[in-house]
Motif scaffolding. Sequence first.
Motif, PDB file in Angstrom:
ATOM      1  N   LEU A  24       0.822  -1.213   0.000  1.00  0.00           N
ATOM      2  CA  LEU A  24       0.000   0.000   0.000  1.00  0.00           C
ATOM      3  C   LEU A  24       0.855   1.261   0.000  1.00  0.00           C
ATOM      4  O   LEU A  24       0.587   2.203  -0.745  1.00  0.00           O
ATOM      5  CB  LEU A  24      -0.927   0.016   1.218  1.00  0.00           C
ATOM      6  CG  LEU A  24      -2.211  -0.769   1.098  1.00  0.00           C
ATOM      7  CD1 LEU A  24      -2.938  -0.785   2.429  1.00  0.00           C
ATOM      8  CD2 LEU A  24      -3.091  -0.178   0.031  1.00  0.00           C
ATOM      9  N   ALA A  25       1.881   1.289   0.845  1.00  0.00           N
ATOM     10  CA  ALA A  25       2.752   2.463   0.920  1.00  0.00           C
ATOM     11  C   ALA A  25       3.449   2.710  -0.413  1.00  0.00           C
ATOM     12  O   ALA A  25       3.518   3.852  -0.880  1.00  0.00           O
ATOM     13  CB  ALA A  25       3.771   2.281   2.040  1.00  0.00           C
ATOM     14  N   MET A  26       3.944   1.655  -1.041  1.00  0.00           N
ATOM     15  CA  MET A  26       4.629   1.790  -2.315  1.00  0.00           C
ATOM     16  C   MET A  26       3.687   2.344  -3.387  1.00  0.00           C
ATOM     17  O   MET A  26       4.037   3.271  -4.120  1.00  0.00           O
ATOM     18  CB  MET A  26       5.188   0.434  -2.759  1.00  0.00           C
ATOM     19  CG  MET A  26       5.936   0.472  -4.068  1.00  0.00           C
ATOM     20  SD  MET A  26       6.532  -1.140  -4.566  1.00  0.00           S
ATOM     21  CE  MET A  26       4.989  -1.975  -4.891  1.00  0.00           C
ATOM     22  N   LEU A  27       2.474   1.813  -3.462  1.00  0.00           N
ATOM     23  CA  LEU A  27       1.521   2.265  -4.470  1.00  0.00           C
ATOM     24  C   LEU A  27       1.060   3.702  -4.210  1.00  0.00           C
ATOM     25  O   LEU A  27       0.889   4.484  -5.150  1.00  0.00           O
ATOM     26  CB  LEU A  27       0.331   1.317  -4.531  1.00  0.00           C
ATOM     27  CG  LEU A  27       0.648  -0.109  -4.994  1.00  0.00           C
ATOM     28  CD1 LEU A  27      -0.594  -0.974  -4.931  1.00  0.00           C
ATOM     29  CD2 LEU A  27       1.256  -0.122  -6.373  1.00  0.00           C
ATOM     30  N   LEU A  28       0.880   4.063  -2.942  1.00  0.00           N
ATOM     31  CA  LEU A  28       0.487   5.433  -2.625  1.00  0.00           C
ATOM     32  C   LEU A  28       1.593   6.432  -2.938  1.00  0.00           C
ATOM     33  O   LEU A  28       1.329   7.549  -3.386  1.00  0.00           O
ATOM     34  CB  LEU A  28       0.066   5.543  -1.159  1.00  0.00           C
ATOM     35  CG  LEU A  28      -1.289   4.938  -0.830  1.00  0.00           C
ATOM     36  CD1 LEU A  28      -1.525   4.956   0.685  1.00  0.00           C
ATOM     37  CD2 LEU A  28      -2.402   5.670  -1.540  1.00  0.00           C
ATOM     38  N   VAL A  29       2.842   6.034  -2.727  1.00  0.00           N
ATOM     39  CA  VAL A  29       3.966   6.904  -3.087  1.00  0.00           C
ATOM     40  C   VAL A  29       4.002   7.124  -4.596  1.00  0.00           C
ATOM     41  O   VAL A  29       4.186   8.259  -5.065  1.00  0.00           O
ATOM     42  CB  VAL A  29       5.305   6.332  -2.565  1.00  0.00           C
ATOM     43  CG1 VAL A  29       6.496   7.006  -3.220  1.00  0.00           C
ATOM     44  CG2 VAL A  29       5.386   6.463  -1.058  1.00  0.00           C
ATOM     45  N   ILE A  30       3.803   6.066  -5.362  1.00  0.00           N
ATOM     46  CA  ILE A  30       3.775   6.195  -6.826  1.00  0.00           C
ATOM     47  C   ILE A  30       2.650   7.144  -7.235  1.00  0.00           C
ATOM     48  O   ILE A  30       2.855   8.043  -8.063  1.00  0.00           O
ATOM     49  CB  ILE A  30       3.612   4.826  -7.496  1.00  0.00           C
ATOM     50  CG1 ILE A  30       4.870   3.991  -7.305  1.00  0.00           C
ATOM     51  CG2 ILE A  30       3.301   4.974  -8.984  1.00  0.00           C
ATOM     52  CD1 ILE A  30       4.716   2.536  -7.715  1.00  0.00           C
ATOM     53  N   TRP A  31       1.462   6.956  -6.675  1.00  0.00           N
ATOM     54  CA  TRP A  31       0.336   7.819  -7.025  1.00  0.00           C
ATOM     55  C   TRP A  31       0.610   9.270  -6.642  1.00  0.00           C
ATOM     56  O   TRP A  31       0.308  10.200  -7.383  1.00  0.00           O
ATOM     57  CB  TRP A  31      -0.938   7.304  -6.362  1.00  0.00           C
ATOM     58  CG  TRP A  31      -2.179   7.999  -6.819  1.00  0.00           C
ATOM     59  CD1 TRP A  31      -2.456   8.477  -8.069  1.00  0.00           C
ATOM     60  CD2 TRP A  31      -3.315   8.303  -6.029  1.00  0.00           C
ATOM     61  NE1 TRP A  31      -3.707   9.038  -8.092  1.00  0.00           N
ATOM     62  CE2 TRP A  31      -4.255   8.944  -6.854  1.00  0.00           C
ATOM     63  CE3 TRP A  31      -3.642   8.071  -4.706  1.00  0.00           C
ATOM     64  CZ2 TRP A  31      -5.489   9.372  -6.388  1.00  0.00           C
ATOM     65  CZ3 TRP A  31      -4.878   8.491  -4.252  1.00  0.00           C
ATOM     66  CH2 TRP A  31      -5.789   9.129  -5.086  1.00  0.00           C
ATOM     67  N   PHE A  32       1.210   9.489  -5.466  1.00  0.00           N
ATOM     68  CA  PHE A  32       1.536  10.846  -5.021  1.00  0.00           C
ATOM     69  C   PHE A  32       2.541  11.497  -5.965  1.00  0.00           C
ATOM     70  O   PHE A  32       2.370  12.658  -6.358  1.00  0.00           O
ATOM     71  CB  PHE A  32       2.088  10.814  -3.595  1.00  0.00           C
ATOM     72  CG  PHE A  32       2.516  12.162  -3.106  1.00  0.00           C
ATOM     73  CD1 PHE A  32       1.576  13.074  -2.659  1.00  0.00           C
ATOM     74  CD2 PHE A  32       3.848  12.525  -3.097  1.00  0.00           C
ATOM     75  CE1 PHE A  32       1.959  14.327  -2.206  1.00  0.00           C
ATOM     76  CE2 PHE A  32       4.241  13.770  -2.651  1.00  0.00           C
ATOM     77  CZ  PHE A  32       3.304  14.676  -2.202  1.00  0.00           C
ATOM     78  N   VAL A  33       3.579  10.763  -6.334  1.00  0.00           N
ATOM     79  CA  VAL A  33       4.600  11.320  -7.232  1.00  0.00           C
ATOM     80  C   VAL A  33       3.987  11.696  -8.579  1.00  0.00           C
ATOM     81  O   VAL A  33       4.252  12.771  -9.113  1.00  0.00           O
ATOM     82  CB  VAL A  33       5.769  10.322  -7.415  1.00  0.00           C
ATOM     83  CG1 VAL A  33       6.670  10.734  -8.561  1.00  0.00           C
ATOM     84  CG2 VAL A  33       6.569  10.206  -6.129  1.00  0.00           C
ATOM     85  N   VAL A  34       3.138  10.827  -9.102  1.00  0.00           N
ATOM     86  CA  VAL A  34       2.523  11.107 -10.406  1.00  0.00           C
ATOM     87  C   VAL A  34       1.536  12.262 -10.309  1.00  0.00           C
ATOM     88  O   VAL A  34       1.570  13.189 -11.121  1.00  0.00           O
ATOM     89  CB  VAL A  34       1.842   9.842 -10.975  1.00  0.00           C
ATOM     90  CG1 VAL A  34       0.999  10.170 -12.189  1.00  0.00           C
ATOM     91  CG2 VAL A  34       2.884   8.799 -11.334  1.00  0.00           C
ATOM     92  N   SER A  35       0.652  12.236  -9.323  1.00  0.00           N
ATOM     93  CA  SER A  35      -0.393  13.261  -9.265  1.00  0.00           C
ATOM     94  C   SER A  35       0.136  14.603  -8.765  1.00  0.00           C
ATOM     95  O   SER A  35      -0.115  15.633  -9.381  1.00  0.00           O
ATOM     96  CB  SER A  35      -1.557  12.793  -8.404  1.00  0.00           C
ATOM     97  OG  SER A  35      -1.131  12.586  -7.079  1.00  0.00           O
ATOM     98  N   PHE A  36       0.861  14.613  -7.666  1.00  0.00           N
ATOM     99  CA  PHE A  36       1.339  15.874  -7.102  1.00  0.00           C
ATOM    100  C   PHE A  36       2.656  16.304  -7.746  1.00  0.00           C
ATOM    101  O   PHE A  36       2.806  17.463  -8.139  1.00  0.00           O
ATOM    102  CB  PHE A  36       1.513  15.746  -5.588  1.00  0.00           C
ATOM    103  CG  PHE A  36       1.809  17.045  -4.907  1.00  0.00           C
ATOM    104  CD1 PHE A  36       0.822  17.996  -4.751  1.00  0.00           C
ATOM    105  CD2 PHE A  36       3.076  17.315  -4.423  1.00  0.00           C
ATOM    106  CE1 PHE A  36       1.092  19.202  -4.132  1.00  0.00           C
ATOM    107  CE2 PHE A  36       3.345  18.511  -3.797  1.00  0.00           C
ATOM    108  CZ  PHE A  36       2.359  19.464  -3.642  1.00  0.00           C
ATOM    109  N   GLY A  37       3.577  15.372  -7.871  1.00  0.00           N
ATOM    110  CA  GLY A  37       4.888  15.705  -8.430  1.00  0.00           C
ATOM    111  C   GLY A  37       4.824  16.089  -9.894  1.00  0.00           C
ATOM    112  O   GLY A  37       5.254  17.178 -10.288  1.00  0.00           O
ATOM    113  N   PHE A  38       4.275  15.187 -10.720  1.00  0.00           N
ATOM    114  CA  PHE A  38       4.228  15.452 -12.158  1.00  0.00           C
ATOM    115  C   PHE A  38       3.138  16.450 -12.520  1.00  0.00           C
ATOM    116  O   PHE A  38       3.306  17.246 -13.433  1.00  0.00           O
ATOM    117  CB  PHE A  38       3.996  14.156 -12.940  1.00  0.00           C
ATOM    118  CG  PHE A  38       5.123  13.183 -12.877  1.00  0.00           C
ATOM    119  CD1 PHE A  38       6.343  13.497 -12.320  1.00  0.00           C
ATOM    120  CD2 PHE A  38       4.964  11.915 -13.386  1.00  0.00           C
ATOM    121  CE1 PHE A  38       7.379  12.588 -12.266  1.00  0.00           C
ATOM    122  CE2 PHE A  38       5.987  10.989 -13.343  1.00  0.00           C
ATOM    123  CZ  PHE A  38       7.199  11.322 -12.781  1.00  0.00           C
TER     124      PHE A  38
END
Length: 91
Positions: A24-38
């Motif tokens: 869960l943590a790994m997938l949420l980090v990916i989603w955060f990076v894509v949505s907020f970061g990118f």
Amino acid sequence: MAENMPSGESQNRQAYWRANLKLLAMLLVIWFVVSFGFGILLEDWLNQYRLFGFKLGFWFAQQGSIFTFVVLIFVYAFRMRALDRKFGVGD
């Protein structure tokens, strides 16, 4: 409830829960990076590239984070099925 369980079963459940939380943590980090970061932080820099005729930063802000979220749902389902089999957890 946990005090009535054999020690091995309790450890198996704890390992299963840790693996679940790690996924869960790994997938949420990916989603955060894509949505907020990118989509927000790197939008201006990404806008120098184009995807399907749209600026890449704009595309991530409008569509990319949604597509990523849907893909992550399928990844989560696939990985949880594998974890269920690994730890002997069934329906």
